[in-house]
Design an enzyme around this catalytic site. Structure first.
Site, PDB file in Angstrom:
ATOM      1  CB  THR A   1     -28.347 -39.801 100.220  1.00  0.00           C
ATOM      2  OG1 THR A   1     -28.636 -39.294 101.488  1.00  0.00           O
ATOM      3  CG2 THR A   1     -28.630 -38.813  99.119  1.00  0.00           C
TER       4      THR A   1
ATOM      5  CG  ASN B   1     -58.384 -35.060 102.167  1.00  0.00           C
ATOM      6  OD1 ASN B   1     -58.621 -33.766 101.526  1.00  0.00           O
ATOM      7  ND2 ASN B   1     -58.980 -35.534 103.242  1.00  0.00           N
TER       8      ASN B   1
ATOM      9  CE  LYS C   1     -31.994 -31.005 107.165  1.00  0.00           C
ATOM     10  NZ  LYS C   1     -32.639 -31.911 107.960  1.00  0.00           N
TER      11      LYS C   1
ATOM     12  CE  LYS D   1     -35.781 -36.375 104.631  1.00  0.00           C
ATOM     13  NZ  LYS D   1     -35.367 -35.740 105.757  1.00  0.00           N
ATOM     14  CG  LEU D   2     -46.183 -33.887 105.402  1.00  0.00           C
ATOM     15  CD1 LEU D   2     -44.835 -32.916 105.845  1.00  0.00           C
ATOM     16  CD2 LEU D   2     -47.228 -32.972 105.251  1.00  0.00           C
ATOM     17  CG  HIS D   3     -44.867 -40.814 101.718  1.00  0.00           C
ATOM     18  ND1 HIS D   3     -43.952 -41.875 101.523  1.00  0.00           N
ATOM     19  CD2 HIS D   3     -45.808 -41.345 100.644  1.00  0.00           C
ATOM     20  CE1 HIS D   3     -44.269 -42.864 100.487  1.00  0.00           C
ATOM     21  NE2 HIS D   3     -45.613 -42.454 100.014  1.00  0.00           N
ATOM     22  CG  ASP D   4     -50.854 -40.185 105.172  1.00  0.00           C
ATOM     23  OD1 ASP D   4     -51.717 -40.931 104.673  1.00  0.00           O
ATOM     24  OD2 ASP D   4     -50.669 -40.220 106.624  1.00  0.00           O
TER      25      ASP D   4
ATOM     26  CD  GLN E   1     -24.934 -37.472 104.798  1.00  0.00           C
ATOM     27  OE1 GLN E   1     -25.125 -38.237 103.881  1.00  0.00           O
ATOM     28  NE2 GLN E   1     -25.746 -36.491 105.271  1.00  0.00           N
TER      29      GLN E   1
ATOM     30  CG  ASP F   1     -30.188 -32.656 112.189  1.00  0.00           C
ATOM     31  OD1 ASP F   1     -31.361 -32.341 111.957  1.00  0.00           O
ATOM     32  OD2 ASP F   1     -29.269 -33.061 111.281  1.00  0.00           O
TER      33      ASP F   1
ATOM     34  CG  ASP G   1     -35.753 -32.413 106.249  1.00  0.00           C
ATOM     35  OD1 ASP G   1     -36.516 -32.994 105.417  1.00  0.00           O
ATOM     36  OD2 ASP G   1     -34.780 -32.994 106.622  1.00  0.00           O
TER      37      ASP G   1
ATOM     38  N   GLY H   1     -24.787 -29.993 108.398  1.00  0.00           N
ATOM     39  CA  GLY H   1     -25.169 -30.350 109.715  1.00  0.00           C
ATOM     40  C   GLY H   1     -23.984 -30.402 110.593  1.00  0.00           C
ATOM     41  NE  ARG H   2     -23.713 -35.677 111.213  1.00  0.00           N
ATOM     42  CZ  ARG H   2     -23.877 -36.931 110.657  1.00  0.00           C
ATOM     43  NH1 ARG H   2     -23.465 -38.203 111.442  1.00  0.00           N
ATOM     44  NH2 ARG H   2     -24.408 -37.138 109.402  1.00  0.00           N
TER      45      ARG H   2
ATOM     46  NE  ARG I   1     -19.748 -34.741 107.065  1.00  0.00           N
ATOM     47  CZ  ARG I   1     -21.235 -34.713 107.045  1.00  0.00           C
ATOM     48  NH1 ARG I   1     -21.715 -33.665 106.371  1.00  0.00           N
ATOM     49  NH2 ARG I   1     -21.894 -35.486 107.848  1.00  0.00           N
TER      50      ARG I   1
END
Ligand code: C5P
Length: 232
Positions: A119, A67, A32, A61-64, A190, A10, A59, A210-211, A181
């Site tokens: 989450t 088509n 990622k 996160k497609l949402h449509d 988180q 990130d 990452d 990540g962190r 963690r």
């Protein structure tokens, strides 16, 4: 089935991410790339990191509508990524379209996984704002089943949900789990967290970290510690 630690890169730009990856001389961690880096640098950053020998989870996160997702996925498949994702909330029609778009003419494709409920969404908000009357756990499990029935490879979930997802969808169905963690570290933002070792016990296939790695004083040592705890 292969298990691995995926580092959530990130970072806001090319220089930051490449400086970070340069620390791992010799090793090529699975990384990622999320919306921040992708929107800042475009597809070229994916090609560049891939050319350095890393596996990539894109990452986005497609949402449509189905088509649109299908066409977007047929663009992403050309990036030679290893894993990408959609929101299961787009329903099975959208997930099937995503799978179709992602499959290359030779039949190969990156792993395709679905985000169930984020989450960051509490059960109370899900019920009050999204008008979903079930428990959060049942919703996650049901979305996981929809993803499986649409031909997807797995889902993103909390490690705490990994075991019940395996019971419902079978042990081959992948669980990719953020919220990890070290036992002696801070949680950041988180909430539902486990250690890498606990994630392994609970049946996660891939942990996304990540962190605890990117902000560690010695990121390579933190990565090695994750590998050791998670992979045994
Ligand atoms: O820094 P940290 O280990 O919390 O990073 C976790 C990564 O996993 C972040 O890139 C975050 O966006 C992602 N993620 C998450 N929870 C989800 C889905 C993705 O933490 N449900």
């Amino acid at each position: 089935m292969s298990k691995d630690v995926i580092i959530a890169c990130d970072f806001s730009g090319r220089e930051e991410v490449l400086n970070f990856l340069d620390k791992f001389s010799g090793r090529k961690p699975f990384v990622k790339i999320g919306m921040e880096l992708f929107y800042a640098e475009g597809p070229q950053i994916v090609r560049e990191i891939k050319a350095r020998g890393h596996k990539i989870f894109l990452d986005l996160k497609l949402h449509d509508i189905p088509n649109t997702v299908k066409k977007a996925m047929s663009v992403l498949r050309e990036l030679d990524i290893d894993m990408c994702n959609v929101h299961a909330a787009g329903t099975s029609v959208m997930m099937s379209a995503a799978l179709e778009g992602l499959t290359r003419p030779d039949g190969t494709k990156p792993l395709l996984i679905a985000v169930t409920q984020l989450t960051s969404t509490s059960e109370e908000r899900m019920q009050k704002e999204l008008l979903i009357g079930q428990t959060l756990e049942e919703t996650v499990l049901h979305y996981a089943e929809n993803a499986k029935n649409s031909g997807l490879d797995g889902i993103v979930c909390s490690p705490l949900e990994a075991a019940s997802v395996k019971v419902r969808c079978g042990k081959e169905f992948l669980t990719v789990t953020p919220g990890v963690r070290f036992a002696d570290a801070k949680a950041d933002d988180q909430v539902r967290i486990t250690t890498p070792m606990k994630a392994r016990e609970l049946g996660s296939d891939y942990i996304v970290v990540g962190r605890p790695i990117t902000e560690a004083s010695d990121p390579v040592a933190a990565y090695e510690r994750c590998i050791k705890e998670f992979m045994g």
